[in-house]
Design a protein around this motif. Sequence first.
Motif, PDB file in Angstrom:
ATOM      1  N   ALA A 110      74.199  21.602  72.020  1.00  9.15           N
ATOM      2  CA  ALA A 110      75.149  21.207  70.975  1.00  9.15           C
ATOM      3  C   ALA A 110      74.725  21.893  69.680  1.00  9.15           C
ATOM      4  O   ALA A 110      73.529  22.026  69.403  1.00  9.15           O
ATOM      5  N   LYS A 111      75.692  22.357  68.905  1.00  9.28           N
ATOM      6  CA  LYS A 111      75.376  23.032  67.646  1.00  9.28           C
ATOM      7  C   LYS A 111      75.448  22.077  66.456  1.00  9.28           C
ATOM      8  O   LYS A 111      74.930  22.367  65.390  1.00  9.28           O
ATOM      9  N   ASP A 112      76.110  20.943  66.647  1.00 12.19           N
ATOM     10  CA  ASP A 112      76.228  19.969  65.570  1.00 12.19           C
ATOM     11  C   ASP A 112      76.460  18.602  66.196  1.00 12.19           C
ATOM     12  O   ASP A 112      76.836  18.501  67.371  1.00 12.19           O
ATOM     13  N   PHE A 113      76.264  17.554  65.398  1.00 16.97           N
ATOM     14  CA  PHE A 113      76.258  16.193  65.937  1.00 16.97           C
ATOM     15  C   PHE A 113      76.742  15.252  64.842  1.00 16.97           C
ATOM     16  O   PHE A 113      76.207  15.267  63.740  1.00 16.97           O
ATOM     17  N   LEU A 114      77.776  14.481  65.145  1.00 15.97           N
ATOM     18  CA  LEU A 114      78.274  13.455  64.218  1.00 15.97           C
ATOM     19  C   LEU A 114      78.411  12.136  64.961  1.00 15.97           C
ATOM     20  O   LEU A 114      78.769  12.115  66.132  1.00 15.97           O
TER      21      LEU A 114
END
Length: 156
Positions: A110-114
Amino acid sequence: MMSETSDLMRRSVILIVDDEPANVTLLERLLKREGFTDLLMATDPREGLRLFQEHPVDLVLLDLMMPDLDGYALLESFSRLVPAQAYLPILVLTADVTLPARRRALSLGAKDFLTKPFDAIEVVLRIFNLLETRILTLELAKHGLPRPNSPRPMFG
């Protein structure tokens, strides 16, 4: 150049995989409002994997906690299907706020996480940032320049 990049971003193929139809609908509405038109959506993670295999995707919006095939399993499948030199941004959107979940998702590609509930404006801004990086990476490849290789440490 900026509007050209913006147009390219809006033509990007975005795959949304979340087992909650309300979340898929919310993301679809947000993206359409921003001018995105090429959206693939799945509430069944197995369908999400099929769509990923059948369509050239530019960005994945992925939930982690799903039945049958969770987001971690999908991340592992995606990484096997994407060439090592390719940059495919995956933005994880999950209700799991734990640090191990964040670390595991990022270590699996994953390149980003929210975390949910997410701020709609922040999601859109992160989507634009990830797509901009994808477009720039594809542009480098067109000119024969390799994508910078960043080996990722693996954490449990």
